[in-house]
Motif scaffolding. Structure first.
Motif, short mmCIF file in Angstrom:
data_model
loop_
_atom_site.label_atom_id
_atom_site.label_comp_id
_atom_site.label_asym_id
_atom_site.label_seq_id
_atom_site.Cartn_x
_atom_site.Cartn_y
_atom_site.Cartn_z
N LEU A 19 0.84 -1.20 0.00
CA LEU A 19 0.00 0.00 0.00
C LEU A 19 0.87 1.25 0.00
N GLU A 20 1.95 1.26 0.77
CA GLU A 20 2.86 2.41 0.79
C GLU A 20 3.49 2.63 -0.57
N LEU A 21 3.91 1.55 -1.22
CA LEU A 21 4.53 1.67 -2.55
C LEU A 21 3.53 2.25 -3.56
N LEU A 22 2.30 1.80 -3.50
CA LEU A 22 1.27 2.35 -4.40
C LEU A 22 1.09 3.84 -4.16
N GLN A 23 1.00 4.22 -2.89
CA GLN A 23 0.81 5.64 -2.56
C GLN A 23 2.01 6.47 -2.99
N GLU A 24 3.22 5.92 -2.87
CA GLU A 24 4.42 6.62 -3.34
C GLU A 24 4.37 6.85 -4.85
N ARG A 94 -2.18 -12.58 0.55
CA ARG A 94 -2.32 -11.13 0.55
C ARG A 94 -0.99 -10.47 0.26
N PRO A 95 -1.04 -9.22 -0.12
CA PRO A 95 -2.19 -8.46 -0.58
C PRO A 95 -2.46 -8.73 -2.06
N ILE A 96 -3.68 -8.53 -2.47
CA ILE A 96 -4.04 -8.63 -3.88
C ILE A 96 -4.34 -7.22 -4.36
N PHE A 97 -3.63 -6.80 -5.40
CA PHE A 97 -3.84 -5.48 -5.99
C PHE A 97 -4.51 -5.66 -7.35
N VAL A 98 -5.59 -4.90 -7.57
CA VAL A 98 -6.34 -4.95 -8.82
C VAL A 98 -6.28 -3.58 -9.46
N HIS A 99 -5.98 -3.56 -10.77
CA HIS A 99 -5.87 -2.29 -11.49
C HIS A 99 -6.20 -2.54 -12.96
N ASN A 100 -7.19 -1.83 -13.46
CA ASN A 100 -7.58 -1.91 -14.88
C ASN A 100 -7.78 -3.35 -15.37
N GLY A 101 -8.50 -4.13 -14.58
CA GLY A 101 -8.85 -5.48 -15.01
C GLY A 101 -7.75 -6.50 -14.86
N ARG A 102 -6.65 -6.12 -14.26
CA ARG A 102 -5.55 -7.06 -14.01
C ARG A 102 -5.31 -7.11 -12.51
N ALA A 103 -4.69 -8.18 -12.06
CA ALA A 103 -4.41 -8.33 -10.63
C ALA A 103 -3.06 -8.98 -10.43
N VAL A 104 -2.49 -8.71 -9.26
CA VAL A 104 -1.20 -9.28 -8.90
C VAL A 104 -1.14 -9.37 -7.37
N ILE A 105 -0.38 -10.34 -6.90
CA ILE A 105 -0.15 -10.46 -5.46
C ILE A 105 1.09 -9.64 -5.12
N GLY A 106 0.97 -8.80 -4.11
CA GLY A 106 2.07 -7.91 -3.72
C GLY A 106 3.10 -8.60 -2.84
N ARG A 107 3.65 -9.69 -3.32
CA ARG A 107 4.72 -10.41 -2.63
C ARG A 107 5.79 -10.71 -3.67
N PRO A 108 6.85 -9.98 -3.73
CA PRO A 108 7.16 -8.78 -2.94
C PRO A 108 6.31 -7.60 -3.40
N PRO A 109 6.27 -6.54 -2.60
CA PRO A 109 5.43 -5.39 -2.95
C PRO A 109 5.69 -4.84 -4.35
N GLU A 110 6.92 -4.93 -4.82
CA GLU A 110 7.26 -4.39 -6.15
C GLU A 110 6.49 -5.07 -7.28
N ASN A 111 5.91 -6.24 -7.03
CA ASN A 111 5.11 -6.92 -8.05
C ASN A 111 4.01 -6.01 -8.61
N VAL A 112 3.48 -5.12 -7.75
CA VAL A 112 2.36 -4.29 -8.19
C VAL A 112 2.76 -3.33 -9.31
N LEU A 113 4.03 -2.98 -9.38
CA LEU A 113 4.48 -2.04 -10.41
C LEU A 113 4.31 -2.63 -11.81
N ARG A 114 4.24 -3.95 -11.92
CA ARG A 114 4.11 -4.60 -13.24
C ARG A 114 2.79 -4.28 -13.91
N ILE A 115 1.75 -3.94 -13.14
CA ILE A 115 0.44 -3.71 -13.78
C ILE A 115 0.01 -2.24 -13.73
N LEU A 116 0.90 -1.35 -13.33
CA LEU A 116 0.53 0.09 -13.32
C LEU A 116 0.67 0.68 -14.70
#
Length: 116
Positions: A19-24, A94-116
């Motif tokens: 969540l912190e990485l997303l907010q950053e 956890r955590p599961i991040f969903v963005h624009n119809g795609r999802a990724v597990i935030g383990r490690p947190p940097e995984n979420v950057l792949r779908i931004l």
């Protein structure tokens, strides 16, 4: 259901870090406290489709419910696993991040950057 959301457990360091990485990165997702408001079976199936993974891959095998419900049994169907996660949300990775119809597990947190 909001387009950008995170299934979050504030007691989990990986979830907090994600969540912190997303907010950053100027992303303010809808925060779903999934232990308080668990996804139902249909929502879990939708998440699994976006994650492109089978239900068993989303299971937290270290939780007591995993053993109590006999989820290590390879004979358990995908539907049984999904129903168990819906009834016992601690079983959901956890955590599961969903963005624009795609999802990724935030383990490690940097995984979420792949779908931004």
């Amino acid at each position: 259901m909001k387009n950008t959301r995170i299934y979050h457990n504030p007691r989990c360091s990986k979830s907090r870090g994600t969540l912190e990485l997303l907010q950053e990165n100027s992303i303010q997702p809808e925060v779903i406290l999934y232990l308080d408001n668990p996804p139902d079976a249909d929502e879990l199936r939708s998440l699994l489709s976006m994650l492109d993974m089978p239900p068993r891959a989303l299971l937290r095998t270290g939780e007591s419910e995993y053993a109590e419900l006999g989820l290590a049994d390879p004979g358990k169907s995908d539907d049984e696993i999904v129903e168990a996660m819906a009834a016992h949300p601690r079983l959901i990775e956890r955590p599961i991040f969903v963005h624009n119809g795609r999802a990724v597990i935030g383990r490690p947190p940097e995984n979420v950057l792949r779908i931004l």
